[in-house]
Design an enzyme around this catalytic site. Structure first.
Site, PDB file in Angstrom:
ATOM      1  N   HIS A  73     -15.200  -8.516   9.061  1.00  0.00           N
ATOM      2  CA  HIS A  73     -14.648  -7.373   9.804  1.00  0.00           C
ATOM      3  C   HIS A  73     -15.548  -7.024  10.986  1.00  0.00           C
ATOM      4  CE1 HIS A  73     -15.136  -3.127  10.839  1.00  0.00           C
ATOM      5  NE2 HIS A  73     -13.814  -3.086  10.836  1.00  0.00           N
ATOM      6  N   HIS A  83      -9.536  -0.251  10.560  1.00  0.00           N
ATOM      7  CA  HIS A  83     -10.636  -0.904   9.831  1.00  0.00           C
ATOM      8  C   HIS A  83     -10.095  -1.756   8.679  1.00  0.00           C
ATOM      9  CE1 HIS A  83     -14.538  -1.149   7.714  1.00  0.00           C
ATOM     10  NE2 HIS A  83     -13.894  -0.751   6.629  1.00  0.00           N
TER      11      HIS A  83
END
Length: 383
Positions: free
Chosen positions: A262, A276
């Site tokens: 990520h 996110h």
């Protein structure tokens, strides 16, 4: 070299409060923590919580001072909030909003030497419970983690507020929270340190697993309920899994490849604007590929998260198997100190590139076999 003592530890917020209408009790729970609160939120969130918050604080005999949050938890924004806290003479700072607001407020509260409270308006990340913040650059790329010596004094989440928000926020939270068990499992296998500053505890690992089990059972019915803005037992369970169980699980259970990937993805401008948890889901699939997880497990995960509404292909995060940015993503995901090194085997940048490239065809085939929709390309909005 001196041998270090193997410490195991769990950290957690001082109090967790959840339920429909909980926001009307904020003053009651805030009063024992501080007498001069500073409330921080963006204009959108304040627009729908301001009235209840003002009434609740007034009933508890607390003054209301609110500062606008400017959108990204950058070093500059945090320093600005520290100055506002000093000017207000605040003894507790309260974040009302999403993960960005919460991370900025935790950072500012720590630097100002006062207590901090989080009141999430969505259940899209596990930021509300943690003793760390993710800091970004002005243009939204991951800059650093900041660690604090303690967690928020209070986490208060109004489940009706969460149900009123678009279902996409809850879906993103499911993406963030599903990674919790995959990463805690890897950390446990490698006996690596966690974000809590010690080896994983049975408690942290078990809570990560519980988060996973709750979500597989409840995520789809909860998302249906939230589309109608109603709170059901499934919604309550998913909020708790996304916020508390995932928060305790990632922090005291450990992070591994999914969150490192990520962090690498945030550097690709094509992914800007994605939540996110959407990027974390790509990290989770990539981690499963890196692990050589059983094909059935990967297939189940891709099918389930596609049904949740999360991206399971590079196409859906604005990239492709041919994107030159994948190399940069992989290099950033594997820098020294990144959580990918908690995997129970060595992971190199070339391994991450190969795994990322492989998920495009893999996910498309699995989705086609399950008669799930074709991926829709994501296009980042240009500033």
């Amino acid at each position: 070299m001196p041998t270090t003592i193997p410490i195991r530890t769990v950290i957690s917020p001082g109090r967790y409060v959840q339920g429909p209408g909980a926001i009307t009790k904020l003053g009651e729970y805030l009063a024992p923590i501080g007498s001069t609160p500073l409330l921080v939120s963006d204009d959108v969130v304040w627009g729908f919580v301001g009235h209840d918050v003002e009434a609740s604080l007034a009933a508890a005999g607390l003054p209301v001072r609110r500062e606008k949050f400017n959108g990204i938890p950058t070093s500059g924004e945090i320093d600005r909030l520290v100055a506002v806290i000093a000017d207000a003479g605040a003894d507790v700072v309260v974040a009302l909003g999403g993960g960005s607001t919460i991370d900025a407020v935790k950072s500012a509260g720590f630097l100002a030497g006062i207590r901090w409270v989080t009141v999430p308006s969505v259940a899209s990340t596990d930021a509300p419970t943690s003793a760390l913040a993710v800091i970004y650059t002005e243009d939204g790329a991951f800059e650093e983690y900041r660690f604090f010596p303690r967690n928020p004094d209070l986490v208060l989440i109004d489940s009706q507020l969460v149900a009123n928000a678009p279902a996409a926020f809850l879906a993103a939270g499911v993406g963030d929270a599903l990674a919790t068990w995959l990463e805690a499992r890897a950390t446990s296998r490698s006996n690596s340190n966690t974000m809590a500053g010690g080896l994983p505890t049975e408690t942290g690992t078990a809570l990560a697993r519980l988060s996973w089990d709750v979500l597989w059972e409840n995520a789809l019915p909860a998302l249906d309920a939230v589309r109608d803005h109603v709170v059901t037992p499934s919604v309550e369970k998913v909020i708790e899994a996304n916020t508390l169980l995932s928060g305790l699980g990632f922090e005291s259970g450990g992070l591994a490849a999914a969150h490192a990937i990520h962090n690498g993805l945030t550097a690709a401008p094509q992914t800007h604007g994605l939540a996110h948890g959407q990027k974390v889901n790509i990290g989770s699939i990539t981690q499963l590929v890196l692990e050589g997880a059983p094909t059935a497990d990967i297939r189940d995960f891709i099918e389930f998260t596609t049904r949740v509404g999360l991206p399971t292909t590079l196409t859906e995060i604005g990239l492709s198997a041919d994107s030159p940015e994948l190399t940069q993503v992989a290099e950033l995901a594997t820098v020294p100190g990144e959580t990918i090194h908690a995997m129970p085997f060595a992971v190199r940048a070339v391994d991450v590139v190969a795994a990322l490239k492989s998920i495009e065809r893999l996910s498309r085939r699995i989705r086609a076999e399950a008669k799930l929709p074709e991926p829709v390309a994501y296009v980042a909005h240009q500033h």
